[in-house]
Design a protein around this motif. Structure first.
Motif, PDB file in Angstrom:
ATOM      1  N   LEU A 252       0.800  -1.171   0.073  1.00  0.00           N
ATOM      2  CA  LEU A 252       0.233  -0.133   0.090  1.00  0.00           C
ATOM      3  C   LEU A 252       0.928   1.414   0.014  1.00  0.00           C
ATOM      4  O   LEU A 252       0.555   2.252  -0.851  1.00  0.00           O
ATOM      5  N   SER A 253       1.996   1.201   0.654  1.00  0.00           N
ATOM      6  CA  SER A 253       2.802   2.563   0.795  1.00  0.00           C
ATOM      7  C   SER A 253       3.610   2.544  -0.453  1.00  0.00           C
ATOM      8  O   SER A 253       3.581   3.616  -0.914  1.00  0.00           O
ATOM      9  N   VAL A 254       3.963   1.563  -1.084  1.00  0.00           N
ATOM     10  CA  VAL A 254       4.342   1.823  -2.405  1.00  0.00           C
ATOM     11  C   VAL A 254       3.785   2.357  -3.491  1.00  0.00           C
ATOM     12  O   VAL A 254       3.874   3.082  -4.217  1.00  0.00           O
ATOM     13  N   ALA A 255       2.528   1.652  -3.471  1.00  0.00           N
ATOM     14  CA  ALA A 255       1.388   2.143  -4.207  1.00  0.00           C
ATOM     15  C   ALA A 255       1.072   3.540  -4.026  1.00  0.00           C
ATOM     16  O   ALA A 255       1.008   4.286  -5.241  1.00  0.00           O
ATOM     17  N   GLY A 256       0.701   3.863  -2.867  1.00  0.00           N
ATOM     18  CA  GLY A 256       0.503   5.401  -2.626  1.00  0.00           C
ATOM     19  C   GLY A 256       1.590   6.405  -2.984  1.00  0.00           C
ATOM     20  O   GLY A 256       1.544   7.540  -3.469  1.00  0.00           O
ATOM     21  N   MET A 257       2.837   5.964  -2.848  1.00  0.00           N
ATOM     22  CA  MET A 257       4.193   6.764  -3.155  1.00  0.00           C
ATOM     23  C   MET A 257       4.233   6.897  -4.827  1.00  0.00           C
ATOM     24  O   MET A 257       4.447   7.996  -5.078  1.00  0.00           O
ATOM     25  N   GLN A 258       3.817   5.750  -5.350  1.00  0.00           N
ATOM     26  CA  GLN A 258       4.051   6.268  -6.827  1.00  0.00           C
ATOM     27  C   GLN A 258       2.661   6.835  -7.247  1.00  0.00           C
ATOM     28  O   GLN A 258       2.934   7.524  -8.525  1.00  0.00           O
ATOM     29  N   MET A 259       1.626   6.716  -6.770  1.00  0.00           N
ATOM     30  CA  MET A 259       0.542   7.414  -7.231  1.00  0.00           C
ATOM     31  C   MET A 259       0.828   8.955  -6.889  1.00  0.00           C
ATOM     32  O   MET A 259       0.390   9.734  -8.023  1.00  0.00           O
ATOM     33  N   GLN A 260       1.368   9.307  -5.656  1.00  0.00           N
ATOM     34  CA  GLN A 260       2.074  10.535  -5.512  1.00  0.00           C
ATOM     35  C   GLN A 260       2.953  11.277  -6.512  1.00  0.00           C
ATOM     36  O   GLN A 260       2.744  12.161  -7.027  1.00  0.00           O
ATOM     37  N   THR A 261       3.711  10.117  -6.919  1.00  0.00           N
ATOM     38  CA  THR A 261       4.735  10.550  -8.020  1.00  0.00           C
ATOM     39  C   THR A 261       4.308  10.950  -9.156  1.00  0.00           C
ATOM     40  O   THR A 261       4.478  11.893  -9.822  1.00  0.00           O
ATOM     41  N   ILE A 262       3.229   9.994  -9.749  1.00  0.00           N
ATOM     42  CA  ILE A 262       2.741   9.920 -11.046  1.00  0.00           C
ATOM     43  C   ILE A 262       1.890  11.367 -11.214  1.00  0.00           C
ATOM     44  O   ILE A 262       1.653  11.717 -12.326  1.00  0.00           O
ATOM     45  N   LEU A 263       1.022  11.503 -10.179  1.00  0.00           N
ATOM     46  CA  LEU A 263       0.154  12.636 -10.207  1.00  0.00           C
ATOM     47  C   LEU A 263       0.791  14.047  -9.790  1.00  0.00           C
ATOM     48  O   LEU A 263      -0.012  14.674  -9.688  1.00  0.00           O
ATOM     49  N   ASN A 264       2.056  13.871  -9.288  1.00  0.00           N
ATOM     50  CA  ASN A 264       2.489  15.002  -8.675  1.00  0.00           C
ATOM     51  C   ASN A 264       1.679  15.680  -7.540  1.00  0.00           C
ATOM     52  O   ASN A 264       1.388  16.935  -7.588  1.00  0.00           O
ATOM     53  N   ASN A 265       1.017  14.816  -6.653  1.00  0.00           N
ATOM     54  CA  ASN A 265       0.122  15.441  -5.767  1.00  0.00           C
ATOM     55  C   ASN A 265       0.242  14.664  -4.364  1.00  0.00           C
ATOM     56  O   ASN A 265       0.280  13.261  -4.249  1.00  0.00           O
ATOM     57  N   PRO A 266       0.592  15.552  -3.314  1.00  0.00           N
ATOM     58  CA  PRO A 266       1.093  14.617  -2.011  1.00  0.00           C
ATOM     59  C   PRO A 266      -0.419  14.051  -1.287  1.00  0.00           C
ATOM     60  O   PRO A 266      -0.113  13.246  -0.166  1.00  0.00           O
ATOM     61  N   LEU A 267      -1.533  14.336  -1.902  1.00  0.00           N
ATOM     62  CA  LEU A 267      -2.739  13.620  -1.221  1.00  0.00           C
ATOM     63  C   LEU A 267      -3.101  12.228  -1.991  1.00  0.00           C
ATOM     64  O   LEU A 267      -4.088  11.592  -1.642  1.00  0.00           O
ATOM     65  N   ALA A 268      -2.561  11.977  -3.086  1.00  0.00           N
ATOM     66  CA  ALA A 268      -2.712  10.918  -3.948  1.00  0.00           C
ATOM     67  C   ALA A 268      -2.386   9.702  -2.935  1.00  0.00           C
ATOM     68  O   ALA A 268      -1.415   9.358  -2.329  1.00  0.00           O
ATOM     69  N   SER A 269      -3.533   8.582  -2.980  1.00  0.00           N
ATOM     70  CA  SER A 269      -2.966   7.290  -2.327  1.00  0.00           C
ATOM     71  C   SER A 269      -4.241   6.470  -2.754  1.00  0.00           C
ATOM     72  O   SER A 269      -5.362   6.730  -3.380  1.00  0.00           O
ATOM     73  N   PRO A 270      -4.274   4.909  -2.470  1.00  0.00           N
ATOM     74  CA  PRO A 270      -5.264   4.293  -2.754  1.00  0.00           C
ATOM     75  C   PRO A 270      -6.424   4.398  -2.189  1.00  0.00           C
ATOM     76  O   PRO A 270      -7.596   4.455  -2.640  1.00  0.00           O
ATOM     77  N   PHE A 271      -6.255   5.095  -1.155  1.00  0.00           N
ATOM     78  CA  PHE A 271      -7.539   5.655  -0.318  1.00  0.00           C
ATOM     79  C   PHE A 271      -8.379   6.768  -0.861  1.00  0.00           C
ATOM     80  O   PHE A 271      -9.520   6.765  -1.202  1.00  0.00           O
ATOM     81  N   THR A 272      -7.522   7.939  -1.044  1.00  0.00           N
ATOM     82  CA  THR A 272      -7.990   8.883  -1.484  1.00  0.00           C
ATOM     83  C   THR A 272      -8.660   9.007  -3.062  1.00  0.00           C
ATOM     84  O   THR A 272      -9.298   9.817  -3.597  1.00  0.00           O
ATOM     85  N   LEU A 273      -7.875   8.086  -3.814  1.00  0.00           N
ATOM     86  CA  LEU A 273      -8.440   8.021  -5.196  1.00  0.00           C
ATOM     87  C   LEU A 273      -9.461   7.022  -5.171  1.00  0.00           C
ATOM     88  O   LEU A 273      -9.914   6.899  -6.710  1.00  0.00           O
ATOM     89  N   GLY A 274     -10.202   6.370  -4.407  1.00  0.00           N
ATOM     90  CA  GLY A 274     -11.242   5.578  -4.320  1.00  0.00           C
ATOM     91  C   GLY A 274     -11.125   4.161  -4.628  1.00  0.00           C
ATOM     92  O   GLY A 274     -12.074   3.529  -5.033  1.00  0.00           O
TER      93      GLY A 274
END
Lengths: 352, 260
Positions: free
Chosen positions: A88-110
């Motif tokens: 989950l942490s790696v997934a969240g980190m890469q979501m933050q990276t590719i969307l360039n947004n500190p709030l991206a995570s599996p949780f906040t993206l639905g």
């Protein structure tokens, strides 16, 4: 100063930075191991850390009862905490990276909410979205809905006028939609099914088994080198799209590739253990603060930080009320909220 | 020696035709080329098209390339807050597409480029904390560290103080001479173009207006046509051409508007 001396100075500067990061990774790994041992020691039958380490290193040397409890009952749960936390942490980190947004995570993206909806369909009505796997109907449903959500997010992100902030808003919108649909399911479902759905959404490691663990571990082990291979390009994305492009990074292809990989990581994790929030948000931020943006360190760092948080969460879930294991999703959320507030209020986020 | 030639080049961005029919003679290594034009003339788009980031008709012909990636492109600073250190972000540009492991030759290259641009002292600073001018120097380092044969720079001097502007332009000029680099610099300062550039390329409203030796291109008649300003070119005490701006060509219109 001669150019050789300048080069040596630059290399020394870099080497000390690398060494510091390697030591931090080592310390994180040690903390993870300590937390794992503590997690194994706790439960109805208590063991000392020494006994646990002994049973881990020389399984033959401890008595049969301890071996069964530690290796067959507690080990899958404790390792599940590590693997799910890391994924989950790696997934969240890469979501933050590719969307360039500190709030991206599996949780906040639905994605978690989508998984919850899929699981609820199975729990309440026995609806199988993919009819072949009767035994795994709940995780398969959850997985399919989670992947569908990721793809929807990606498809929307390609539209004109959709930027990285609007994607988070879309994610939040999806969270609300799925939550509403879950309420609808609960409204029509039997009382027993409602209880099952509610328990599922709390997130729990207690249903961990060796086969589930192997599946998750296989995905994590396969995903890591794929992401690592893109390490320089992903780090470059943190410099902004224009800069990354000028360094030859194919943004579109990289975003799709990474989103698919991390969606798989997040979806499978959530489908096995239910909704566990905040790991995907908090884990990467801790790793970033400790290690910086270089993916060669940030990627393992995020995995370790996530594993550590969930493992400590597992320890807490057993110790807060002795004799009761509180669902871990509740523990991570309650512990995560203060950190989340700190993140919003501190200067760190403004550096995004 | 490397050469770059544009043939009937066009570019479309978001369904809009930004550039069309741009054909140039071969621009060869060893030259510093100034890319001039008013705001929104299509300078940045031309760079993106040459670098392969924008699509459109026509061809970019490169002869004499000795590597798979002969072009480096320094985009305009977007003002984001990158959180890497200067050293890391320059190294990052060097390592793209390469191995994960950083070798001694990579460190040597980074150190060399930082020293060349006189920003070795900044190496531990976070790029996000730098001033605009310092960031432009980092941007230049990121482009140079890739060892390009052709270097496209989008307004690299816009945030630099006067002495740094002169330093950078002198350095670019030296690089073109010493290493046979072809450097194309988009700029607004016509005086700089006149002083430092061997060739000038002027675009306006998506089309090429002129391309050739600077002294033949940057002349009062063309500046009046493209920028709408009255200018003279005279020599400074060092014997270098200087651009003197007398005012807008349509000043009379402005006066009339005020009178009304």
């Amino acid at each position: 100063m001669s150019s050789d001396a300048v080069a040596v100075q630059g290399r020394d500067f870099y080497a000390s930075m690398v060494l510091r990061r390697q030591l931090i990774l080592l310390a994180l790994a040690a903390a993870v191991f300590l937390s794992l041992c503590t997690d194994l020691a706790l439960g109805p039958a208590r063991y000392s850390l020494g006994q646990v380490v002994e049973a881990l290193l020389w399984p033959g040397s401890v008595d049969e009862q301890a071996r069964v409890i530690l290796w067959e009952i507690r080990m899958p749960v404790a390792l599940m905490a590590l693997v799910v936390g890391a994924s989950l942490s790696v997934a969240g980190m890469q979501m933050q990276t590719i969307l360039n947004n500190p709030l991206a995570s599996p949780f906040t993206l639905g994605i978690s909410a989508g998984a919850g909806f899929g699981a609820a369909l199975a729990l309440a009505f026995g609806v199988a979205l993919f009819p072949l796997a009767a035994e795994y109907i709940i995780p398969v449903n959850a997985f399919l809905m989670a992947m569908l959500t990721s793809l929807a997010i990606y498809a929307l992100s390609l539209r004109q006028g959709v930027n990285n902030e609007t994607i988070i808003l879309l994610g939040i919108a999806l969270v609300f939609i799925f939550n509403a649909l879950m309420s609808l399911i609960q409204f029509f479902a039997s009382q027993q099914a409602v209880a099952a759905v509610v328990f599922w959404t709390m997130g729990s490691l207690t249903k961990a088994t060796w086969p589930k663990l192997w599946i998750l571990l296989a995905i994590l082990v396969a995903a890591t080198p794929l992401l690592m291979r893109r390490g320089w390009a992903l780090t470059a994305m943190r410099l902004g799209d224009a800069k990354a492009e000028s360094m030859g990074v194919n943004l579109r292809a990289l975003r799709l590739e990474v989103l698919l990989i991390v969606s798989l990581l997040a979806s499978v994790s959530v489908s096995f253990v239910g909704t566990i929030g905040f790991i995907g948000l908090v884990g990467p931020h801790i790793a970033r603060m400790l290690l910086g943006e270089d993916q060669r360190f940030l990627l393992p760092g995020s995995a370790l930080a996530g594993a550590l948080i969930l493992s400590v969460g597992s320890v807490l879930s057993k110790t807060i009320i002795p004799g009761t294991v509180i669902p871990i999703g509740i523990v991570t959320a309650i512990a995560g909220i203060p950190f989340f507030l700190y993140l919003i209020l501190s200067r760190r986020v403004s550096s995004w | 020696m490397v050469s770059l030639q544009l043939q009937d080049l066009g570019a479309r961005v978001g369904g809009r035709q930004i550039l069309s029919g741009i054909t140039t003679p071969p621009l060869t290594g060893g030259n510093l080329v100034a890319l001039l034009g008013p705001n929104a003339a299509g300078k940045s788009t031309l760079f993106r098209r040459i670098f392969g980031l924008a699509r459109g008709g026509g061809q970019v012909n490169i002869q004499g390339a000795t590597s798979a990636r002969p072009i480096a492109y320094m985009p305009q600073d977007n003002g984001g807050r990158p959180v890497l250190s200067v050293y890391e972000s320059v190294l990052l540009a060097r390592m793209q597409g390469g191995r994960l492991k950083v070798g001694p030759e990579d460190h040597a290259k980074v150190a060399h480029v930082l020293a060349m641009l006189n920003i070795t002292d900044l190496r531990a600073r976070s790029v996000g904390d730098l001033s605009g001018g310092q960031r432009q120097m980092v941007g230049a380092a990121q482009a140079l560290v890739q060892d390009p044969q052709i270097l496209l720079m989008d307004e690299p001097t816009s945030a630099l103080d006067l002495s740094r502007q002169l330093d950078l332009m002198a350095l670019l000029r030296r690089l073109t001479r010493d290493r046979d680099l072809l450097i194309v610099v988009a700029m607004h300062d016509l005086g700089h173009a006149l002083r430092h550039a061997d060739q000038a390329m002027v675009i306006d409203r998506g089309g090429l207006v002129a391309c050739g030796p600077t002294s033949e291109v940057v002349v009062p008649s063309l500046l009046r046509q493209v920028f709408g300003v009255e200018t003279r070119i005279e020599c400074c005490s060092a014997g270098l051409p200087q651009l003197i701006v007398d005012g807008r060509a349509d000043e009379s219109c402005l006066c009339r508007a005020v009178a009304v």
